[in-house]
Motif scaffolding. Structure first.
Motif, PDB file in Angstrom:
ATOM      1  N   ILE A   1      27.967  31.791  44.546  1.00  0.00           N
ATOM      2  CA  ILE A   1      27.867  32.265  43.161  1.00  0.00           C
ATOM      3  C   ILE A   1      27.768  33.780  43.134  1.00  0.00           C
ATOM      4  CG2 ILE A   1      26.329  32.327  41.152  1.00  0.00           C
ATOM      5  CD1 ILE A   1      25.765  29.338  41.726  1.00  0.00           C
ATOM      6  N   GLU A   2      26.973  34.331  44.016  1.00  0.00           N
ATOM      7  CA  GLU A   2      26.817  35.787  44.088  1.00  0.00           C
ATOM      8  C   GLU A   2      28.159  36.446  44.413  1.00  0.00           C
ATOM      9  OE1 GLU A   2      25.220  39.483  43.823  1.00  0.00           O
ATOM     10  OE2 GLU A   2      24.220  37.621  43.295  1.00  0.00           O
ATOM     11  N   GLU A   3      28.894  35.891  45.369  1.00  0.00           N
ATOM     12  CA  GLU A   3      30.197  36.441  45.733  1.00  0.00           C
ATOM     13  C   GLU A   3      31.176  36.361  44.563  1.00  0.00           C
ATOM     14  OE1 GLU A   3      31.461  34.372  49.254  1.00  0.00           O
ATOM     15  OE2 GLU A   3      29.813  35.184  50.454  1.00  0.00           O
ATOM     16  N   ILE A   4      31.187  35.223  43.880  1.00  0.00           N
ATOM     17  CA  ILE A   4      32.080  35.048  42.730  1.00  0.00           C
ATOM     18  C   ILE A   4      31.707  36.024  41.620  1.00  0.00           C
ATOM     19  CG2 ILE A   4      32.727  33.457  40.878  1.00  0.00           C
ATOM     20  CD1 ILE A   4      32.476  31.204  43.007  1.00  0.00           C
ATOM     21  N   SER A   5      30.418  36.192  41.400  1.00  0.00           N
ATOM     22  CA  SER A   5      29.944  37.132  40.386  1.00  0.00           C
ATOM     23  C   SER A   5      30.388  38.549  40.715  1.00  0.00           C
ATOM     24  CB  SER A   5      28.420  37.058  40.290  1.00  0.00           C
ATOM     25  OG  SER A   5      27.931  38.012  39.391  1.00  0.00           O
ATOM     26  N   GLN A   6      30.247  38.933  41.969  1.00  0.00           N
ATOM     27  CA  GLN A   6      30.671  40.274  42.381  1.00  0.00           C
ATOM     28  C   GLN A   6      32.181  40.434  42.215  1.00  0.00           C
ATOM     29  OE1 GLN A   6      29.152  40.684  46.355  1.00  0.00           O
ATOM     30  NE2 GLN A   6      27.064  41.090  45.685  1.00  0.00           N
ATOM     31  N   GLN A   7      32.930  39.397  42.539  1.00  0.00           N
ATOM     32  CA  GLN A   7      34.381  39.453  42.376  1.00  0.00           C
ATOM     33  C   GLN A   7      34.754  39.571  40.904  1.00  0.00           C
ATOM     34  OE1 GLN A   7      35.879  35.956  44.325  1.00  0.00           O
ATOM     35  NE2 GLN A   7      35.441  36.725  46.377  1.00  0.00           N
ATOM     36  N   ALA A   8      34.025  38.847  40.037  1.00  0.00           N
ATOM     37  CA  ALA A   8      34.304  38.904  38.602  1.00  0.00           C
ATOM     38  C   ALA A   8      34.022  40.300  38.051  1.00  0.00           C
ATOM     39  CB  ALA A   8      33.481  37.860  37.856  1.00  0.00           C
ATOM     40  N   VAL A   9      32.912  40.885  38.468  1.00  0.00           N
ATOM     41  CA  VAL A   9      32.581  42.247  38.019  1.00  0.00           C
ATOM     42  C   VAL A   9      33.631  43.219  38.518  1.00  0.00           C
ATOM     43  CG1 VAL A   9      30.932  44.139  38.325  1.00  0.00           C
ATOM     44  CG2 VAL A   9      30.106  41.840  37.791  1.00  0.00           C
ATOM     45  N   SER A  10      34.006  43.091  39.762  1.00  0.00           N
ATOM     46  CA  SER A  10      35.020  43.965  40.345  1.00  0.00           C
ATOM     47  C   SER A  10      36.353  43.801  39.617  1.00  0.00           C
ATOM     48  CB  SER A  10      35.179  43.649  41.831  1.00  0.00           C
ATOM     49  OG  SER A  10      36.166  44.456  42.396  1.00  0.00           O
ATOM     50  N   PHE A  11      36.734  42.554  39.347  1.00  0.00           N
ATOM     51  CA  PHE A  11      37.982  42.288  38.641  1.00  0.00           C
ATOM     52  C   PHE A  11      37.943  42.897  37.245  1.00  0.00           C
ATOM     53  CE2 PHE A  11      40.501  39.645  35.744  1.00  0.00           C
ATOM     54  CZ  PHE A  11      41.746  39.732  36.339  1.00  0.00           C
ATOM     55  N   SER A  12      36.840  42.718  36.557  1.00  0.00           N
ATOM     56  CA  SER A  12      36.695  43.270  35.211  1.00  0.00           C
ATOM     57  C   SER A  12      36.820  44.787  35.232  1.00  0.00           C
ATOM     58  CB  SER A  12      35.345  42.850  34.625  1.00  0.00           C
ATOM     59  OG  SER A  12      35.138  43.460  33.371  1.00  0.00           O
ATOM     60  N   GLN A  13      36.161  45.413  36.190  1.00  0.00           N
ATOM     61  CA  GLN A  13      36.240  46.872  36.303  1.00  0.00           C
ATOM     62  C   GLN A  13      37.661  47.309  36.640  1.00  0.00           C
ATOM     63  OE1 GLN A  13      33.200  47.605  39.202  1.00  0.00           O
ATOM     64  NE2 GLN A  13      31.561  47.690  37.681  1.00  0.00           N
ATOM     65  N   ASP A  14      38.316  46.573  37.526  1.00  0.00           N
ATOM     66  CA  ASP A  14      39.694  46.890  37.898  1.00  0.00           C
ATOM     67  C   ASP A  14      40.619  46.770  36.688  1.00  0.00           C
ATOM     68  OD1 ASP A  14      38.840  47.321  40.473  1.00  0.00           O
ATOM     69  OD2 ASP A  14      39.651  45.433  41.277  1.00  0.00           O
ATOM     70  N   GLN A  15      40.395  45.727  35.886  1.00  0.00           N
ATOM     71  CA  GLN A  15      41.241  45.521  34.705  1.00  0.00           C
ATOM     72  C   GLN A  15      41.060  46.648  33.690  1.00  0.00           C
ATOM     73  OE1 GLN A  15      43.668  43.142  34.246  1.00  0.00           O
ATOM     74  NE2 GLN A  15      43.223  42.897  36.416  1.00  0.00           N
ATOM     75  N   LYS A  16      39.831  47.094  33.527  1.00  0.00           N
ATOM     76  CA  LYS A  16      39.570  48.189  32.590  1.00  0.00           C
ATOM     77  C   LYS A  16      40.219  49.478  33.082  1.00  0.00           C
ATOM     78  CE  LYS A  16      35.362  46.316  30.640  1.00  0.00           C
ATOM     79  NZ  LYS A  16      33.911  46.441  30.514  1.00  0.00           N
ATOM     80  N   LYS A  17      40.187  49.684  34.393  1.00  0.00           N
ATOM     81  CA  LYS A  17      40.813  50.881  34.961  1.00  0.00           C
ATOM     82  C   LYS A  17      42.332  50.782  34.887  1.00  0.00           C
ATOM     83  CE  LYS A  17      37.094  51.837  38.229  1.00  0.00           C
ATOM     84  NZ  LYS A  17      36.711  51.767  39.634  1.00  0.00           N
TER      85      LYS A  17
END
Length: 107
Positions: A61-77
């Motif tokens: 769950i922690e890994e998925i959460s980190q990936q989701a945050v990273s993906f969200s940040q990447d999408q915004k960038k």
């Protein structure tokens, strides 16, 4: 055999019977304790397996959460126009609600 010897023999037989009964009772208690110990050991093993499983799940769950945050940040960038469009859409929705409220209150 004399009466005294016969009486002593009967008393000893009674005592032997009591001892045999007590030994049988203690043996049964030992078997129950051994079964309980095995059950407790089995329960401990199951608890350990559950803890390991939960730990693995939490890590995933922690890994998925980190990936989701990273993906969200990447999408915004990667898509600043999409982020701005989202913001504009929320502002338009808010303005639309205000207009509706104003119309209702003046209508």
């Amino acid at each position: 055999m004399s009466a005294a010897a016969s009486k002593t023999l009967q008393r000893l037989e009674g005592q032997v019977g009591e001892v045999v009964g007590r030994v049988t009772e203690l043996t049964e208690q030992c078997v129950r304790l051994e079964d309980a110990a095995k059950e407790t050991q089995s329960q401990r093993k199951l608890l350990t397996e559950l803890q390991d499983g939960l730990s693995s799940a939490l890590q995933a769950i922690e890994e998925i959460s980190q990936q989701a945050v990273s993906f969200s940040q990447d999408q915004k960038k990667a898509h600043p126009q999409a982020v701005q469009a989202e913001k504009n859409a929320r502002e338009l929705e808010t303005l639309g609600r205000r207009v509706d409220e104003t119309e209702r209150s003046t209508g």
